[in-house]
Design an enzyme around this catalytic site. Structure first.
Site, PDB file in Angstrom:
ATOM      1  CB  SER A 173      -0.916   0.021   1.219  1.00  0.00           C
ATOM      2  OG  SER A 173      -1.710  -1.140   1.245  1.00  0.00           O
ATOM      3  CD  GLN A 174      -0.981   6.670  -2.138  1.00  0.00           C
ATOM      4  OE1 GLN A 174      -2.005   6.074  -2.485  1.00  0.00           O
ATOM      5  NE2 GLN A 174      -0.862   7.961  -2.161  1.00  0.00           N
TER       6      GLN A 174
END
Ligand code: SAH
EC number: 2.1.1.77
Length: 218
Positions: free
Chosen positions: A69-70
């Site tokens: 994930s970012q």
């Protein structure tokens, strides 16, 4: 002249400090979350060939059509869940490469992270081993079912998008517990639900883009 080769540890700590400054500029204010993200080496969770992008604000491929994930989204989810309380006993659904579980381990008392793709779970284990985080446990399981043997949880964080909140996850929330999940198919949004007895109070947050929450294991 000093011709020492660059120290990769030092370079990655500088890159991480820049990432944390960017998160601050993007509105993350929880010092405990920022501190945890300063400490966990995100580059150690991606393929060597992608390590140079590890501190960019993007999701990156980790194989098996999945992504890490970012950083901003990891920080946001944890910051929202932490507002006004401790995370306590925490379940993460979708451990992937193990990055978010590592960050959570520094802000929660106990972390149980489940993953449905066996080789990814093995990789998460390898990634986490050198960090020696004593309060993280990984399990190979379909997270739609939660983790009954470790329930109830004060916090549940789902790292994959679903059409609705799986019933087992709601059932495994402790009184006052909070669950964060990206909801929606084409358009997804972060949704948090907080349990009060058998009433669940929902709050909606920003739009996000996650891989889908699938069923069964593989
Ligand atoms: N938390 C990770 C992000 C992983 S991406 C990070 O730190 O970057 C989402 C992960 O959820 C994928 O690895 C995918 O395999 C997993 N996943 C999807 N559906 C699942 C399910 N039902 N149970 C467990 N894991 C699931």
């Amino acid at each position: 002249m000093n011709m020492r080769p660059p120290d990769p540890g030092q370079a990655s700590s500088r890159a991480r400090a820049r990432m944390v400054e960017r998160l601050r500029a993007q509105g993350i204010a929880d010092e405990k979350v920022l501190g945890a993200m300063m400490q966990i080496p995100r580059h150690a969770f991606v393929d060597e060939g992608l390590a140079f992008s590890a501190y960019d604000d993007t999701a990156l491929p980790i194989g098996y059509q999945q992504t890490i994930s970012q950083p901003l989204v990891v920080a946001r989810m944890i910051e929202i869940l932490r507002a006004g309380r401790e995370l306590g006993r925490t379940l993460e659904v979708g451990a992937g490469c193990g990055y978010q579980a590592a960050v959570l381990s520094l802000v929660a008392t106990e972390v149980y992270a489940v993953e449905r793709i066996r080789p990814l779970l093995d990789r998460a284990r390898e990634n986490l081993r050198p960090l020696r985080l004593p309060n993280v446990r990984l399990k190979y399981a379909d997270g739609n079912l939660g983790l009954p043997e470790a329930a109830p949880f004060d916090t549940i964080i789902v790292a994959a998008a679903a059409a609705g909140i799986p019933g087992s996850l709601k059932e495994q929330l402790a009184p006052g517990g909070r669950l964060m999940i990206p909801l929606g198919t084409a358009d997804q949004r972060l949704v948090m639900t907080e349990r009060h007895g058998n009433i669940f109070r929902e709050s909606r947050f920003e739009a996000v883009r996650f891989v889908p929450l699938l069923t069964g294991t593989e």
